[in-house]
Design an enzyme around this catalytic site. Structure first.
Site, PDB file in Angstrom:
ATOM      1  N   TRP A 116       1.525   0.406   7.845  1.00  0.00           N
ATOM      2  CA  TRP A 116       0.371   1.196   7.364  1.00  0.00           C
ATOM      3  C   TRP A 116      -0.602   0.312   6.594  1.00  0.00           C
ATOM      4  CZ3 TRP A 116       0.572   4.025   2.053  1.00  0.00           C
ATOM      5  CH2 TRP A 116       1.220   3.218   1.105  1.00  0.00           C
ATOM      6  N   ASP A 117      -0.336  -1.021   6.567  1.00  0.00           N
ATOM      7  CA  ASP A 117      -1.087  -1.902   5.666  1.00  0.00           C
ATOM      8  C   ASP A 117      -2.587  -1.954   5.946  1.00  0.00           C
ATOM      9  OD1 ASP A 117       1.735  -2.492   5.819  1.00  0.00           O
ATOM     10  OD2 ASP A 117       1.358  -4.145   4.444  1.00  0.00           O
ATOM     11  N   GLU A 255       9.872   3.125  -0.799  1.00  0.00           N
ATOM     12  CA  GLU A 255      10.906   3.122   0.237  1.00  0.00           C
ATOM     13  C   GLU A 255      12.319   3.192  -0.331  1.00  0.00           C
ATOM     14  OE1 GLU A 255       9.437  -0.580   1.962  1.00  0.00           O
ATOM     15  OE2 GLU A 255       8.536   0.646   3.543  1.00  0.00           O
ATOM     16  N   LYS A 375      10.229   1.751  -5.841  1.00  0.00           N
ATOM     17  CA  LYS A 375       9.911   0.373  -5.454  1.00  0.00           C
ATOM     18  C   LYS A 375       8.423   0.089  -5.671  1.00  0.00           C
ATOM     19  CE  LYS A 375       9.998  -2.501  -1.274  1.00  0.00           C
ATOM     20  NZ  LYS A 375      10.112  -2.436   0.190  1.00  0.00           N
ATOM     21  N   GLN A 376       7.582   1.068  -5.317  1.00  0.00           N
ATOM     22  CA  GLN A 376       6.128   0.873  -5.397  1.00  0.00           C
ATOM     23  C   GLN A 376       5.471   2.237  -5.599  1.00  0.00           C
ATOM     24  OE1 GLN A 376       6.550  -0.448  -1.138  1.00  0.00           O
ATOM     25  NE2 GLN A 376       4.465   0.306  -1.001  1.00  0.00           N
TER      26      GLN A 376
HETATM   27  O1  IFM Z   1       4.001  -1.552   4.599  1.00  0.00           O
HETATM   28  C1  IFM Z   1       4.694  -2.276   3.637  1.00  0.00           C
HETATM   29  C2  IFM Z   1       5.496  -1.333   2.779  1.00  0.00           C
HETATM   30  O2  IFM Z   1       4.666  -0.422   2.101  1.00  0.00           O
HETATM   31  C3  IFM Z   1       6.323  -2.091   1.769  1.00  0.00           C
HETATM   32  N1  IFM Z   1       7.183  -3.017   2.458  1.00  0.00           N
HETATM   33  C4  IFM Z   1       6.480  -3.965   3.294  1.00  0.00           C
HETATM   34  C5  IFM Z   1       5.617  -3.264   4.315  1.00  0.00           C
HETATM   35  C6  IFM Z   1       4.818  -4.278   5.146  1.00  0.00           C
HETATM   36  O3  IFM Z   1       3.891  -4.963   4.373  1.00  0.00           O
END
Ligand code: IFM
Length: 561
Positions: A116-117, A255, A375-376
């Site tokens: 999704w980046d 995640e 995680k984020q």
């Molecule tokens: O898309 C990201 C995800 O949000 C976090 N882990 C790495 C992926 C790829 O950059």
């Protein structure tokens, strides 16, 4: 082919070998056969000095359209990020069938996959290289049929875009992943991150707002938007217990949480980020359908086999998707409050880095699923996509009151419970905090700036740069610090103070205007519109609106922060 060269050498005399290579594939346009074309190009190529000149000139053209001026070290890093973005995506790739690889073209991590980046990349490109954004959206459109098949295969309507994909757009997320700490292979449920569909819809909308490209919006853009909306509407089910719609069995951007503790099946219910962005997609899809000329709407309905009778349900879901709350803050998902608090201090004391808390806990025979630990950014991602005013309106549409106090508490709550295991985390938190005018913003922005140059994740940069975080830092200056928005045929500005980044300048391509300059320095914001035959630009700030005609420069004194 191997070249064997016999070169007469003598001590102290330099030898230079020049090799000119031409690369062609059978997918190239305007060629007969790749070998013949490559031989022809290589044998008629100019000498090294002329090739070098044309290479330099090509880079200069790119820099002219994209450059960003920020003083000091931050400025140098931003230009370094820009260089990497342009190496991966530029007008030179616009004719190719390529997506946005998470690690650029610089390493083999994630096997070159697309996630999704692009959500962090297109908003930047839209205002410099709209033709590249359009090409990247076309890449997604070419894989729309595949995404519809993926949805149908699990009994759903609409388009279920893959979490990780490559060549043909099929789901390529690994089913197992290794925890190098424990040496154990674990089931991987990250493919349940269906929010990737909302990211594509967001990019369609942003691109069209920035460029005014209604041709794309009314054709391919509309097809993607409608099919993604339809997927969300189909996934949402009415829950008589709450009197609201719910979406079950998903994974959010954080995640770490991919299941309830002890549950037999993976996935979580009512992930707020998923639900709110799903509501936004439904609102935009309905909005677009209202704006389309009747004949085009009929054509679209026919093409995507959409029955107008589905629409009242879309409207209803867009207003009644559930957002859970606990302790006066927005919950990341249903039942989040039942999870245990982690002893963050103890883990920080025991480990040099707890970015990958999931791995640490699993190696101890525990699971991060049991804890209030992310995680984020997940809920807070909403503050990255939407300005505070947009977010309030969105929540109001859903029947919730999101005042500044609830948002402030929510930001504090998750900041204390996030380990920043992704390079996207510092970036998103930096922008969200800057928008909330909070002093801590800078330390997160700094982390995002240093992600690759300092390899803050301890070894991942060698496997490829982090393209989302790199482009995201450019977007952070361009849209985040300026509060720049492109809706209702106007440029919206709402500059936020970030003392360490209080001077910046860049130019934009906006609608028919090339090179619209935006510069902030000494408490002033300068908007320069170059002379042309185009219409004036309407610029709206929090306390005033101005119109800047081609050939004019407007200087606004910003209120003291
Ligand atoms: O898309 C990201 C995800 O949000 C976090 N882990 C790495 C992926 C790829 O950059």
């Amino acid at each position: 082919a191997v070249h064997r060269l016999v070169v007469p050498i003598a001590p102290g005399r330099p030898v230079a070998v020049e090799k000119t290579v031409a690369l062609h594939t059978s997918r190239d346009t305007a060629i007969s056969d790749p070998l013949g074309e490559a031989v022809d190009r290589a044998s008629t190529a100019a000498g090294f000095p002329a090739l070098l000149d044309s290479h330099i000139a090509a880079w200069e053209r790119l820099w002219r359209r994209a450059d960003i001026q920020v003083p000091g070290q931050a400025g140098r890093i931003l230009r370094f990020h820009l260089f990497h973005v342009l190496q991966t995506l530029s007008p030179h790739t616009a004719d190719l069938d390529v997506g946005v690889p998470a690690r650029g073209l610089h390493g083999e991590a994630y096997r070159g996959h697309v996630f999704w980046d692009e959500l962090f990349v297109l908003p930047y490109l839209n205002l410099h290289f709209p033709e590249v954004s359009r090409a990247l959206l076309n890449y997604r459109h070419r894989r729309l049929a595949r995404a519809c098949r993926a949805a149908a295969a699990v009994g759903r309507a609409g388009a279920m875009y893959p979490w990780q994909s490559g060549s043909d757009g099929r789901e390529e997320t690994q089913q197992w992943h290794l925890n190098p700490r424990s040496g154990r292979w674990l089931p991987d449920h990250s493919r349940l991150q269906h929010h990737v569909g909302s990211a594509i819809a967001y990019n369609v909308w942003q691109y069209c707002e920035a460029t005014g490209d209604t041709e794309f919006l009314h054709t391919k853009g509309a097809e993607m938007l409608l099919q993604i909306a339809r997927f969300w509407a189909d996934l949402a089910e009415f829950d008589p217990g709450t009197g609201r719609y719910r979406i079950r069995g998903v994974v959010g951007p954080d995640e770490y949480h991919d299941a309830y503790p002890g549950a037999a099946l993976p996935g979580l219910d009512n992930n707020t980020y998923t639900n709110v962005t799903a509501a936004w997609v439904l609102i935009r899809a309905l909005d677009l359908l209202r704006r389309l000329p009747a004949w085009r709407r009929e054509e679209l309905f026919e093409r995507v086999r959409l029955d107008g009778d589905e629409l009242p349900r879309w409207e209803e879901i867009s207003r009644r998707l559930r957002v859970p709350f606990h302790q006066g803050v927005i919950s990341q998902f249903e039942g989040y409050d039942d999870l245990a608090e982690l002893d963050w201090d103890a883990y920080r004391a025991r480990h040099t880095s707890i970015r990958r808390l999931d791995r640490i806990l699993e190696a101890e025979g525990d699971t991060v699923n049991g804890y209030k630990a992310s995680k984020q950014a997940d809920v807070l991602m909403l503050g990255h996509l939407f300005s505070p005013a947009e977010l309030r309106t969105l929540f109001r549409h859903l029947g919730y009151d999101l005042d500044d106090e609830v948002w402030r508490r929510t930001v504090d709550y998750y900041l204390r419970r996030t380990s920043h295991g992704s390079t996207l985390s510092g970036l998103v938190h930096g922008l969200v905090l800057a928008r909330a005018r909070r002093a801590e913003a800078w330390s997160y922005v700094q982390e995002a700036l240093e992600a690759d140059i300092a390899d803050i994740q301890g070894g991942t940069t060698g496997e490829g740069i982090h393209l989302g975080a790199m482009a995201g830092t450019l977007d952070l200056v361009q849209r985040g610090l300026t509060g720049l928005g492109t809706s209702e045929d106007a440029l919206w500005l709402d500059p936020v103070p970030l003392p360490a980044l209080s001077e910046y300048g860049f130019s934009l391509r906006y609608r028919g205007h090339w090179d619209v300059g935006l510069r902030r320095r000494s408490g002033q914001l300068e908007i320069r519109v170059p002379a042309s035959e185009e219409s004036p630009i309407r610029v709206v700030l929090a306390d005033r609106a101005v119109t800047v005609a081609p050939g004019e420069t407007c200087t606004l004194v910003l209120p003291a922060s």
